[in-house]
Write an enzyme that holds these catalytic residues in place. Structure first.
Site, PDB file in Angstrom:
ATOM      1  N   CYS A 114     -15.941   3.498  -1.500  1.00 40.16           N
ATOM      2  CA  CYS A 114     -14.839   2.610  -1.110  1.00 40.16           C
ATOM      3  C   CYS A 114     -14.316   2.903   0.290  1.00 40.16           C
ATOM      4  O   CYS A 114     -13.540   2.106   0.828  1.00 40.16           O
ATOM      5  CB  CYS A 114     -13.709   2.697  -2.130  1.00 40.16           C
ATOM      6  SG  CYS A 114     -13.049   4.347  -2.362  1.00 40.16           S
ATOM      7  N   ARG A 125     -13.994  -7.033   0.774  1.00 40.15           N
ATOM      8  CA  ARG A 125     -12.549  -6.889   0.633  1.00 40.15           C
ATOM      9  C   ARG A 125     -11.849  -8.134   1.178  1.00 40.15           C
ATOM     10  O   ARG A 125     -10.885  -8.637   0.595  1.00 40.15           O
ATOM     11  CB  ARG A 125     -12.066  -5.646   1.394  1.00 40.15           C
ATOM     12  CG  ARG A 125     -12.581  -4.315   0.875  1.00 40.15           C
ATOM     13  CD  ARG A 125     -11.801  -3.818  -0.316  1.00 40.15           C
ATOM     14  NE  ARG A 125     -10.412  -3.547  -0.002  1.00 40.15           N
ATOM     15  CZ  ARG A 125      -9.978  -2.418   0.574  1.00 40.15           C
ATOM     16  NH1 ARG A 125     -10.820  -1.459   0.897  1.00 40.15           N
ATOM     17  NH2 ARG A 125      -8.688  -2.250   0.815  1.00 40.15           N
ATOM     18  N   ASP A 129     -16.158   8.593  -4.084  1.00 36.36           N
ATOM     19  CA  ASP A 129     -14.972   8.490  -3.238  1.00 36.36           C
ATOM     20  C   ASP A 129     -14.672   9.893  -2.725  1.00 36.36           C
ATOM     21  O   ASP A 129     -15.270  10.883  -3.175  1.00 36.36           O
ATOM     22  CB  ASP A 129     -13.803   7.928  -4.054  1.00 36.36           C
ATOM     23  CG  ASP A 129     -12.596   7.530  -3.196  1.00 36.36           C
ATOM     24  OD1 ASP A 129     -12.709   7.568  -1.948  1.00 36.36           O
ATOM     25  OD2 ASP A 129     -11.551   7.206  -3.774  1.00 36.36           O
ATOM     26  N   ARG A 139       0.897  -1.167   0.000  1.00 39.12           N
ATOM     27  CA  ARG A 139       0.000   0.000   0.000  1.00 39.12           C
ATOM     28  C   ARG A 139       0.931   1.211   0.000  1.00 39.12           C
ATOM     29  O   ARG A 139       1.476   1.596   1.041  1.00 39.12           O
ATOM     30  CB  ARG A 139      -0.907  -0.024   1.231  1.00 39.12           C
ATOM     31  CG  ARG A 139      -1.916   1.133   1.309  1.00 39.12           C
ATOM     32  CD  ARG A 139      -2.804   0.946   2.528  1.00 39.12           C
ATOM     33  NE  ARG A 139      -3.663   2.075   2.784  1.00 39.12           N
ATOM     34  CZ  ARG A 139      -4.877   2.267   2.267  1.00 39.12           C
ATOM     35  NH1 ARG A 139      -5.351   1.380   1.431  1.00 39.12           N
ATOM     36  NH2 ARG A 139      -5.595   3.324   2.582  1.00 39.12           N
ATOM     37  N   GLN A 164      -9.592  -3.402  -4.516  1.00 42.07           N
ATOM     38  CA  GLN A 164     -10.798  -2.705  -4.074  1.00 42.07           C
ATOM     39  C   GLN A 164     -11.932  -2.896  -5.080  1.00 42.07           C
ATOM     40  O   GLN A 164     -13.055  -3.260  -4.706  1.00 42.07           O
ATOM     41  CB  GLN A 164     -10.505  -1.214  -3.905  1.00 42.07           C
ATOM     42  CG  GLN A 164     -11.753  -0.337  -3.713  1.00 42.07           C
ATOM     43  CD  GLN A 164     -12.450  -0.567  -2.394  1.00 42.07           C
ATOM     44  OE1 GLN A 164     -11.839  -0.435  -1.330  1.00 42.07           O
ATOM     45  NE2 GLN A 164     -13.730  -0.929  -2.436  1.00 42.07           N
TER      46      GLN A 164
END
Length: 305
Positions: free
Chosen positions: A260, A288, A221, A100, A130
Protein backbone atom coordinates in the site's frame (compact mmCIF):
# COMPACT_ATOMS: atom_id res chain seq x y z
CA UNK A 1 -24.11 4.65 2.82
CA UNK A 2 -24.05 7.97 4.68
CA UNK A 3 -20.38 7.74 5.72
CA UNK A 4 -17.38 5.53 5.05
CA UNK A 5 -15.80 5.04 8.47
CA UNK A 6 -14.95 1.33 8.65
CA UNK A 7 -16.02 -0.52 5.50
CA UNK A 8 -18.72 -2.39 7.42
CA UNK A 9 -21.25 0.17 6.13
CA UNK A 10 -21.45 -1.68 2.80
CA UNK A 11 -22.70 -5.10 1.75
CA UNK A 12 -21.19 -7.17 -1.05
CA UNK A 13 -23.26 -5.40 -3.71
CA UNK A 14 -22.04 -2.06 -2.36
CA UNK A 15 -18.40 -3.07 -2.71
CA UNK A 16 -18.90 -4.45 -6.19
CA UNK A 17 -20.84 -1.38 -7.28
CA UNK A 18 -18.08 0.94 -6.06
CA UNK A 19 -15.39 -1.08 -7.81
CA UNK A 20 -17.46 -1.16 -10.99
CA UNK A 21 -18.04 2.59 -10.89
CA UNK A 22 -14.34 3.20 -10.32
CA UNK A 23 -13.52 1.03 -13.34
CA UNK A 24 -15.96 3.05 -15.46
CA UNK A 25 -14.46 6.32 -14.25
CA UNK A 26 -10.97 5.05 -15.02
CA UNK A 27 -12.02 4.05 -18.54
CA UNK A 28 -13.84 7.31 -19.33
CA UNK A 29 -13.13 10.03 -16.74
CA UNK A 30 -14.51 12.82 -18.94
CA UNK A 31 -17.99 11.32 -18.71
CA UNK A 32 -18.04 12.19 -15.00
CA UNK A 33 -16.38 15.60 -14.97
CA UNK A 34 -19.56 17.43 -13.90
CA UNK A 35 -20.66 14.82 -11.38
CA UNK A 36 -19.87 17.01 -8.34
CA UNK A 37 -20.04 20.40 -10.04
CA UNK A 38 -19.93 23.21 -7.46
CA UNK A 39 -19.36 20.87 -4.50
CA UNK A 40 -16.46 20.83 -2.06
CA UNK A 41 -14.72 18.60 0.46
CA UNK A 42 -12.53 19.51 3.43
CA UNK A 43 -9.44 17.30 3.66
CA UNK A 44 -8.47 17.09 7.34
CA UNK A 45 -4.98 15.61 7.56
CA UNK A 46 -3.27 14.98 10.89
CA UNK A 47 -0.67 12.79 9.14
CA UNK A 48 1.66 13.37 6.17
CA UNK A 49 0.51 12.05 2.82
CA UNK A 50 1.57 11.63 -0.79
CA UNK A 51 -1.04 9.37 -2.38
CA UNK A 52 -4.06 10.09 -0.18
CA UNK A 53 -3.93 13.87 -0.40
CA UNK A 54 -3.12 13.93 -4.11
CA UNK A 55 -5.81 11.46 -5.10
CA UNK A 56 -8.60 12.96 -2.99
CA UNK A 57 -7.84 16.48 -4.24
CA UNK A 58 -7.73 15.26 -7.83
CA UNK A 59 -10.85 13.15 -7.33
CA UNK A 60 -12.84 16.24 -6.37
CA UNK A 61 -11.29 18.23 -9.23
CA UNK A 62 -11.94 15.50 -11.82
CA UNK A 63 -15.60 15.36 -10.79
CA UNK A 64 -16.04 19.13 -11.07
CA UNK A 65 -15.67 19.91 -7.36
CA UNK A 66 -12.97 21.33 -5.11
CA UNK A 67 -10.91 19.91 -2.26
CA UNK A 68 -9.78 22.23 0.56
CA UNK A 69 -6.69 20.86 2.30
CA UNK A 70 -6.41 21.53 6.03
CA UNK A 71 -3.00 20.45 7.32
CA UNK A 72 -3.22 19.56 11.01
CA UNK A 73 0.18 17.93 11.43
CA UNK A 74 1.22 20.29 14.25
CA UNK A 75 -1.47 18.95 16.52
CA UNK A 76 -4.33 16.53 16.56
CA UNK A 77 -7.83 17.81 16.04
CA UNK A 78 -9.36 18.75 19.34
CA UNK A 79 -6.40 20.80 20.51
CA UNK A 80 -7.14 24.27 19.20
CA UNK A 81 -10.88 23.61 19.24
CA UNK A 82 -13.03 20.56 19.77
CA UNK A 83 -13.69 17.96 17.11
CA UNK A 84 -17.45 18.66 17.22
CA UNK A 85 -16.74 22.34 16.58
CA UNK A 86 -14.61 21.41 13.57
CA UNK A 87 -17.52 19.33 12.30
CA UNK A 88 -20.20 21.97 12.93
CA UNK A 89 -18.20 24.75 11.30
CA UNK A 90 -17.06 22.80 8.27
CA UNK A 91 -20.52 21.35 7.68
CA UNK A 92 -21.77 24.91 7.03
CA UNK A 93 -19.26 25.37 4.18
CA UNK A 94 -18.42 22.04 2.54
CA UNK A 95 -20.30 18.99 1.32
CA UNK A 96 -17.98 16.29 2.70
CA UNK A 97 -15.25 15.74 5.30
CA UNK A 98 -12.28 13.53 4.45
CA UNK A 99 -10.17 12.67 7.49
CA UNK A 100 -6.67 11.19 7.65
CA UNK A 101 -6.34 11.01 11.42
CA UNK A 102 -4.69 9.25 14.32
CA UNK A 103 -7.79 8.05 16.16
CA UNK A 104 -10.84 6.30 14.76
CA UNK A 105 -12.88 8.07 17.42
CA UNK A 106 -12.07 11.41 15.75
CA UNK A 107 -13.87 10.30 12.60
CA UNK A 108 -16.78 8.98 14.61
CA UNK A 109 -17.10 12.34 16.37
CA UNK A 110 -17.00 14.18 13.06
CA UNK A 111 -19.78 11.96 11.71
CA UNK A 112 -21.88 12.21 14.87
CA UNK A 113 -21.72 16.00 15.21
CA UNK A 114 -21.43 17.19 11.62
CA UNK A 115 -24.16 17.18 9.00
CA UNK A 116 -22.22 16.02 5.92
CA UNK A 117 -20.70 12.66 4.88
CA UNK A 118 -17.38 11.68 6.46
CA UNK A 119 -14.77 9.53 4.66
CA UNK A 120 -12.04 7.63 6.47
CA UNK A 121 -8.81 8.33 4.60
CA UNK A 122 -6.85 6.43 7.30
CA UNK A 123 -7.13 5.98 11.03
CA UNK A 124 -5.43 3.82 13.63
CA UNK A 125 -7.97 1.02 13.02
CA UNK A 126 -9.06 1.19 9.39
CA UNK A 127 -7.98 2.19 5.89
CA UNK A 128 -11.10 1.27 3.90
CA UNK A 129 -10.55 3.31 0.73
CA UNK A 130 -7.05 1.86 0.35
CA UNK A 131 -8.26 -1.73 0.31
CA UNK A 132 -11.08 -0.91 -2.10
CA UNK A 133 -8.38 0.23 -4.51
CA UNK A 134 -6.49 -2.98 -3.70
CA UNK A 135 -9.41 -5.23 -4.58
CA UNK A 136 -10.09 -3.16 -7.70
CA UNK A 137 -6.48 -3.89 -8.70
CA UNK A 138 -6.92 -7.59 -7.93
CA UNK A 139 -10.00 -7.71 -10.13
CA UNK A 140 -8.10 -5.98 -12.97
CA UNK A 141 -5.27 -8.49 -12.86
CA UNK A 142 -7.02 -11.71 -11.82
CA UNK A 143 -10.49 -11.07 -13.23
CA UNK A 144 -12.33 -11.65 -9.96
CA UNK A 145 -12.43 -10.97 -6.23
CA UNK A 146 -14.56 -13.88 -4.96
CA UNK A 147 -12.41 -16.91 -4.25
CA UNK A 148 -9.14 -15.03 -4.58
CA UNK A 149 -6.53 -16.16 -2.02
CA UNK A 150 -4.64 -13.26 -0.47
CA UNK A 151 -1.79 -13.61 2.01
CA UNK A 152 -0.87 -10.59 4.09
CA UNK A 153 2.59 -10.68 5.66
CA UNK A 154 3.92 -8.53 8.48
CA UNK A 155 2.45 -6.38 11.21
CA UNK A 156 -1.29 -6.46 11.85
CA UNK A 157 -2.36 -2.84 11.39
CA UNK A 158 -5.13 -0.68 9.96
CA UNK A 159 -4.55 -2.00 6.44
CA UNK A 160 -4.64 -5.59 7.68
CA UNK A 161 -7.93 -4.91 9.46
CA UNK A 162 -9.45 -3.41 6.35
CA UNK A 163 -8.23 -6.24 4.10
CA UNK A 164 -10.14 -8.60 6.38
CA UNK A 165 -13.28 -6.44 6.23
CA UNK A 166 -13.25 -6.03 2.44
CA UNK A 167 -12.18 -9.62 1.83
CA UNK A 168 -15.05 -10.86 4.00
CA UNK A 169 -17.58 -8.87 1.97
CA UNK A 170 -16.10 -9.91 -1.37
CA UNK A 171 -15.91 -13.63 -0.65
CA UNK A 172 -12.12 -13.82 -0.67
CA UNK A 173 -9.67 -15.89 1.36
CA UNK A 174 -7.53 -13.55 3.47
CA UNK A 175 -4.82 -15.07 5.67
CA UNK A 176 -2.72 -12.81 7.86
CA UNK A 177 0.77 -14.19 8.43
CA UNK A 178 2.00 -12.22 11.43
CA UNK A 179 4.55 -12.79 14.22
CA UNK A 180 3.08 -13.75 17.57
CA UNK A 181 1.34 -10.83 19.31
CA UNK A 182 1.50 -8.76 16.10
CA UNK A 183 -1.80 -9.76 14.53
CA UNK A 184 -4.80 -7.64 13.49
CA UNK A 185 -7.44 -6.30 15.87
CA UNK A 186 -9.30 -9.28 17.36
CA UNK A 187 -12.72 -7.59 17.51
CA UNK A 188 -12.48 -6.47 13.89
CA UNK A 189 -11.37 -9.95 12.84
CA UNK A 190 -14.32 -11.55 14.63
CA UNK A 191 -16.79 -9.10 13.12
CA UNK A 192 -15.35 -9.61 9.65
CA UNK A 193 -15.51 -13.38 10.09
CA UNK A 194 -19.23 -13.16 10.83
CA UNK A 195 -19.73 -11.12 7.66
CA UNK A 196 -17.59 -13.55 5.69
CA UNK A 197 -19.88 -16.46 6.56
CA UNK A 198 -22.59 -14.84 4.43
CA UNK A 199 -20.36 -14.52 1.38
CA UNK A 200 -18.17 -17.63 1.51
CA UNK A 201 -15.04 -15.84 2.65
CA UNK A 202 -12.29 -17.56 4.61
CA UNK A 203 -10.31 -15.51 7.12
CA UNK A 204 -7.40 -16.63 9.28
CA UNK A 205 -4.43 -15.36 11.29
CA UNK A 206 -1.28 -17.44 11.75
CA UNK A 207 2.46 -17.18 12.30
CA UNK A 208 3.13 -20.45 10.45
CA UNK A 209 4.90 -19.51 7.23
CA UNK A 210 5.00 -23.15 6.11
CA UNK A 211 1.29 -22.72 5.27
CA UNK A 212 2.09 -20.02 2.71
CA UNK A 213 1.38 -22.11 -0.39
CA UNK A 214 -0.92 -21.67 -3.38
CA UNK A 215 -1.86 -18.04 -2.79
CA UNK A 216 -2.82 -15.71 -5.64
CA UNK A 217 -1.76 -12.46 -3.97
CA UNK A 218 1.02 -11.51 -1.57
CA UNK A 219 0.50 -8.24 0.29
CA UNK A 220 2.69 -6.39 2.76
CA UNK A 221 3.03 -3.06 4.54
CA UNK A 222 5.62 -1.31 6.67
CA UNK A 223 6.62 -3.07 9.88
CA UNK A 224 6.28 0.18 11.84
CA UNK A 225 3.14 2.25 11.34
CA UNK A 226 3.19 6.00 10.77
CA UNK A 227 3.48 7.85 14.06
CA UNK A 228 5.39 5.01 15.72
CA UNK A 229 8.98 6.12 16.38
CA UNK A 230 10.34 2.58 16.77
CA UNK A 231 13.39 2.20 14.45
CA UNK A 232 12.95 -0.45 11.76
CA UNK A 233 16.22 -2.06 12.81
CA UNK A 234 14.72 -2.68 16.25
CA UNK A 235 11.98 -4.94 14.84
CA UNK A 236 13.92 -6.40 11.92
CA UNK A 237 14.75 -9.66 13.72
CA UNK A 238 11.06 -10.32 14.45
CA UNK A 239 9.71 -9.44 11.02
CA UNK A 240 12.49 -10.45 8.60
CA UNK A 241 11.10 -13.99 8.12
CA UNK A 242 7.93 -12.31 6.77
CA UNK A 243 9.79 -10.26 4.15
CA UNK A 244 8.45 -10.60 0.61
CA UNK A 245 11.44 -11.61 -1.48
CA UNK A 246 12.00 -13.65 -4.65
CA UNK A 247 12.25 -16.95 -2.80
CA UNK A 248 8.97 -16.40 -0.97
CA UNK A 249 7.17 -15.26 -4.12
CA UNK A 250 8.28 -18.39 -5.94
CA UNK A 251 7.37 -20.79 -3.13
CA UNK A 252 3.95 -19.20 -2.57
CA UNK A 253 2.86 -19.52 -6.19
CA UNK A 254 1.57 -15.93 -6.12
CA UNK A 255 0.54 -14.24 -9.35
CA UNK A 256 0.76 -10.66 -8.06
CA UNK A 257 2.46 -8.77 -5.23
CA UNK A 258 1.00 -5.70 -3.51
CA UNK A 259 2.11 -2.97 -1.09
CA UNK A 260 0.00 0.00 0.00
CA UNK A 261 3.09 2.27 0.21
CA UNK A 262 5.24 3.96 1.35
CA UNK A 263 7.63 1.02 1.19
CA UNK A 264 10.82 0.49 3.13
CA UNK A 265 12.76 -1.34 0.45
CA UNK A 266 15.02 -4.04 1.79
CA UNK A 267 12.84 -4.50 4.86
CA UNK A 268 9.27 -5.71 4.25
CA UNK A 269 9.88 -6.08 0.50
CA UNK A 270 12.97 -6.34 -1.67
CA UNK A 271 13.78 -4.19 -4.70
CA UNK A 272 13.71 -7.27 -6.93
CA UNK A 273 10.08 -7.96 -6.03
CA UNK A 274 8.90 -4.36 -5.81
CA UNK A 275 10.25 -3.62 -9.29
CA UNK A 276 9.65 -7.12 -10.65
CA UNK A 277 7.12 -8.48 -13.15
CA UNK A 278 4.62 -9.60 -10.49
CA UNK A 279 4.47 -6.24 -8.72
CA UNK A 280 1.23 -4.29 -9.14
CA UNK A 281 2.21 -1.79 -6.45
CA UNK A 282 1.91 1.27 -8.66
CA UNK A 283 -1.29 0.03 -10.27
CA UNK A 284 -2.94 -0.06 -6.84
CA UNK A 285 -1.54 3.42 -6.09
CA UNK A 286 -3.08 4.71 -9.33
CA UNK A 287 -6.40 3.08 -8.52
CA UNK A 288 -6.65 5.10 -5.32
CA UNK A 289 -7.71 8.03 -7.54
CA UNK A 290 -10.48 6.11 -9.27
CA UNK A 291 -11.83 4.56 -6.08
CA UNK A 292 -11.85 7.96 -4.38
CA UNK A 293 -13.79 9.39 -7.30
CA UNK A 294 -16.32 6.55 -7.04
CA UNK A 295 -16.64 6.99 -3.27
CA UNK A 296 -17.21 10.72 -3.45
CA UNK A 297 -19.72 10.36 -6.27
CA UNK A 298 -21.62 7.68 -4.35
CA UNK A 299 -21.76 9.72 -1.16
CA UNK A 300 -22.53 13.11 -2.72
CA UNK A 301 -24.51 12.52 -5.91
CA UNK A 302 -27.85 10.67 -5.49
CA UNK A 303 -27.53 9.42 -9.06
CA UNK A 304 -24.78 7.02 -7.96
CA UNK A 305 -26.04 6.13 -4.46
Amino acid sequence: MQHLLTGFELDQDGYLKLIGLAQSMKADPKAYRDCLQGMSAALLFEKPSLRTRTTFELAMYNLGGHGVYLGLAKGEMGGRETVPDYARNLSRWVDCLVGRVFKQTTLEELAATGSVPVVNALSDLYHPAQVMADFMTIKEHLGKTAGVKLAYLGDGNNVTNSLLVAGAHLGATVTCFCPLNCGPDVQIFNQAQEVGKRYGAKLDVTNDLSALKDYDVLYTDTWVSMGDDTPLEAVKKVFLPYQINDQLVQSSGAQIVMHCLPAHRGYEITDEVMDGPKSVVFDEAENRLHIHMALLATLLNPQYA
